[in-house]
Design a protein around this motif. Structure first.
Motif, PDB file in Angstrom:
ATOM      1  N   UNK B 202       0.836  -1.208   0.000  1.00  0.00           N
ATOM      2  CA  UNK B 202       0.000   0.000   0.000  1.00  0.00           C
ATOM      3  C   UNK B 202       0.872   1.261   0.000  1.00  0.00           C
ATOM      4  N   UNK B 203       2.012   1.183   0.656  1.00  0.00           N
ATOM      5  CA  UNK B 203       2.884   2.352   0.756  1.00  0.00           C
ATOM      6  C   UNK B 203       3.684   2.590  -0.530  1.00  0.00           C
ATOM      7  N   UNK B 204       4.190   1.521  -1.115  1.00  0.00           N
ATOM      8  CA  UNK B 204       5.164   1.694  -2.204  1.00  0.00           C
ATOM      9  C   UNK B 204       4.700   1.238  -3.582  1.00  0.00           C
ATOM     10  N   UNK B 205       3.743   0.347  -3.619  1.00  0.00           N
ATOM     11  CA  UNK B 205       3.352  -0.252  -4.899  1.00  0.00           C
ATOM     12  C   UNK B 205       2.147   0.464  -5.496  1.00  0.00           C
ATOM     13  N   UNK B 206       2.287   0.902  -6.734  1.00  0.00           N
ATOM     14  CA  UNK B 206       1.166   1.548  -7.432  1.00  0.00           C
ATOM     15  C   UNK B 206       0.362   0.478  -8.161  1.00  0.00           C
ATOM     16  N   UNK B 207      -0.818   0.207  -7.639  1.00  0.00           N
ATOM     17  CA  UNK B 207      -1.651  -0.846  -8.234  1.00  0.00           C
ATOM     18  C   UNK B 207      -2.172  -0.419  -9.605  1.00  0.00           C
ATOM     19  N   UNK B 208      -2.608  -1.416 -10.368  1.00  0.00           N
ATOM     20  CA  UNK B 208      -3.133  -1.180 -11.719  1.00  0.00           C
ATOM     21  C   UNK B 208      -4.632  -0.887 -11.636  1.00  0.00           C
ATOM     22  N   UNK B 209      -5.056   0.272 -12.102  1.00  0.00           N
ATOM     23  CA  UNK B 209      -6.508   0.516 -12.116  1.00  0.00           C
ATOM     24  C   UNK B 209      -7.198  -0.387 -13.143  1.00  0.00           C
ATOM     25  N   UNK B 210      -8.359  -0.865 -12.800  1.00  0.00           N
ATOM     26  CA  UNK B 210      -9.146  -1.661 -13.744  1.00  0.00           C
ATOM     27  C   UNK B 210     -10.230  -0.746 -14.296  1.00  0.00           C
ATOM     28  N   UNK B 211     -10.025  -0.323 -15.522  1.00  0.00           N
ATOM     29  CA  UNK B 211     -10.944   0.651 -16.116  1.00  0.00           C
ATOM     30  C   UNK B 211     -12.067  -0.097 -16.825  1.00  0.00           C
ATOM     31  N   UNK B 212     -13.102  -0.350 -16.079  1.00  0.00           N
ATOM     32  CA  UNK B 212     -14.277  -1.044 -16.608  1.00  0.00           C
ATOM     33  C   UNK B 212     -15.498  -0.321 -16.070  1.00  0.00           C
ATOM     34  N   UNK B 213     -16.490  -0.166 -16.910  1.00  0.00           N
ATOM     35  CA  UNK B 213     -17.702   0.525 -16.491  1.00  0.00           C
ATOM     36  C   UNK B 213     -18.338  -0.133 -15.276  1.00  0.00           C
ATOM     37  N   UNK B 214     -18.995   0.656 -14.424  1.00  0.00           N
ATOM     38  CA  UNK B 214     -19.578   0.102 -13.199  1.00  0.00           C
ATOM     39  C   UNK B 214     -20.638  -0.966 -13.461  1.00  0.00           C
ATOM     40  N   UNK B 215     -21.429  -0.783 -14.523  1.00  0.00           N
ATOM     41  CA  UNK B 215     -22.448  -1.791 -14.814  1.00  0.00           C
ATOM     42  C   UNK B 215     -21.808  -3.104 -15.242  1.00  0.00           C
ATOM     43  N   UNK B 216     -20.803  -2.986 -16.103  1.00  0.00           N
ATOM     44  CA  UNK B 216     -20.121  -4.186 -16.566  1.00  0.00           C
ATOM     45  C   UNK B 216     -19.501  -4.925 -15.372  1.00  0.00           C
ATOM     46  N   UNK B 217     -18.886  -4.141 -14.484  1.00  0.00           N
ATOM     47  CA  UNK B 217     -18.266  -4.740 -13.305  1.00  0.00           C
ATOM     48  C   UNK B 217     -19.321  -5.403 -12.422  1.00  0.00           C
ATOM     49  N   UNK B 218     -20.457  -4.732 -12.304  1.00  0.00           N
ATOM     50  CA  UNK B 218     -21.525  -5.284 -11.474  1.00  0.00           C
ATOM     51  C   UNK B 218     -22.008  -6.619 -12.053  1.00  0.00           C
ATOM     52  N   UNK B 219     -22.239  -6.637 -13.367  1.00  0.00           N
ATOM     53  CA  UNK B 219     -22.695  -7.868 -14.004  1.00  0.00           C
ATOM     54  C   UNK B 219     -21.665  -8.980 -13.841  1.00  0.00           C
ATOM     55  N   UNK B 220     -20.395  -8.616 -14.066  1.00  0.00           N
ATOM     56  CA  UNK B 220     -19.329  -9.623 -13.977  1.00  0.00           C
ATOM     57  C   UNK B 220     -19.258 -10.205 -12.569  1.00  0.00           C
ATOM     58  N   UNK B 221     -19.377  -9.338 -11.572  1.00  0.00           N
ATOM     59  CA  UNK B 221     -19.266  -9.829 -10.187  1.00  0.00           C
ATOM     60  C   UNK B 221     -20.469 -10.669  -9.796  1.00  0.00           C
TER      61      UNK B 221
END
Lengths: 113, 264
Positions: B202-221
């Motif tokens: 959390x301090x040093x590592x820059x995580x990769x953003x997952x750029x996916x629309x909220x609806x798509x993410x909701x359906x996928x989950x």
């Protein structure tokens, strides 16, 4: 007045669309082991002559530093184990693959009895 | 068109679009994209490049699904750690080569994972592109990774609760790339205390953003057991090969990265 028939058709379409999403993932790592594919390749006639299955693999690094090279290692490989990181290393021309799955291995065992 | 109808039409469009772009997630059960000979040559080339550079430890990615299906910012789908090893074959012969340490999603239960060691040929068997990178850590990091992996302590870092988009800043789920990140940090910091390692990330590592629309993410989950969002905050983040590479470069832990591209 809202058209019930249109709503029904759209609902079916929506359901179909959502159901299809089950097959995938937004950032799926596609990280499953490709066991079946590899087995198929390993059994192909063209590949089999060059493919060998692994039984054991241990880091090839010198005794006394952080590990122990198998006693099976020959003199040349023992020397390789002792070279500093960054020194070019030998690689076998053979293609190594994971050993057979237990269900395959047990059949082979029976064949040999 | 009435307002409810417009909303539903919009949902249909989004839903159908989601299904198109989310499909075909795994290489495991699919057909091979390349011939055995091509795969063997490619895997051997990767090994030879690493060995010519004297690498005892390498970090390698692969593309396990069509590039067009990847979310923005992702170059590859999976990462493993290769260790130069003495390999004993079924016939008793000993040969030098690289053994790859992986976390793989379970074939039987898609929200679970196991640790699997394989070899470059196995590793690249299901790829969609004959393209990879050989990331060679600095010798100091290679030594520390060797020590950790030789001891077997890296296995303590495995979390079998799998999410393809696991958040690297907490321990709820883990994916293949996060497992590699955790191993790297365990080697660097000399600890397998996962709470400390997550704090470090959390301090040093820059995580990769997952750029996916909220609806798509909701359906996928909702429809895919391997997509979890309960470990996420407002923005979805995860670990990728690229974010690991950037992290190692940022803290001067990379000797070199060599791209191998055998695409026609």
């Amino acid at each position: 007045m809202f058209n019930i028939k249109k709503l029904f058709i759209i609902g079916v379409l929506l359901f179909t669309g959502l159901s299809s999403a089950h097959a995938g993932a937004a950032s799926e790592n596609a990280s499953k082991a490709s066991k079946h594919s590899v087995n198929a390749v390993a059994h192909s006639a063209a590949a089999s002559a060059q493919v060998v299955a692994s039984v054991v693999a241990v880091p090839l690094i010198a005794v006394g530093s952080i590990g122990e090279v198998s006693k099976a290692a020959g003199n040349d490989l023992m020397k390789t184990a002792q070279t500093p990181i960054g020194t070019p290393l030998p690689i076998s021309d053979k293609t190594v693959t994971v050993g057979p799955a237990p269900n395959e291995a047990i059949k082979r065992g029976n064949d040999n009895e | 068109m009435s307002k409810p109808l417009k909303i539903i039409v919009l949902l249909v469009v989004v839903g159908l679009y989601s299904s198109i772009s989310l499909a075909n997630s795994s290489q495991a059960d699919g057909e091979l994209q390349f011939s055995a000979e091509k795969l063997m040559r490619f895997a051997k080339r990767v090994e030879k490049v690493a060995a010519d550079n004297g690498a005892r430890v390498i970090i390698i990615p692969r593309l396990g699904r069509p590039r067009s299906k990847l979310p923005r910012g992702f170059e590859y789908t999976h990462t493993g750690i290769g260790v130069y090893s003495l390999i004993t074959t079924e016939s008793g012969e000993t040969v030098p080569g690289y053994r790859i340490h992986n976390l793989y999603q379970s074939n039987e239960q898609s929200d679970r994972s196991t640790t699997v060691d394989d070899f470059p040929f196995d590793f690249y068997a299901g790829v969609y592109e004959l393209k990879t990178a050989v990331l060679i850590p600095k010798p100091e990091l290679q030594q520390k990774l060797l020590k950790l992996i030789q001891s077997g302590d890296h296995l303590q870092l495995h979390n079998a609760n799998y999410s393809a988009i696991s958040n690297p800043y907490n321990t709820k789920y883990q994916n293949c790339n996060e497992y590699v990140l955790d191993i790297i940090n365990a080697a660097v910091y000399g600890t397998t205390d996962i709470a400390k390692l997550k704090q470090t990330s959390e301090t040093y590592f820059d995580a990769q953003p997952v750029v996916v629309g909220p609806l798509k993410m909701m359906f996928a989950s909702i429809f895919s057991p391997s997509i979890k969002v309960s470990d996420q905050s407002e923005d979805i983040i995860t670990t990728s090969y690229t974010s690991i590479k950037d992290y190692l470069y940022k803290y001067d832990l990379v000797d070199k990265e060599i791209i191998i591209n055998a695409q026609p």
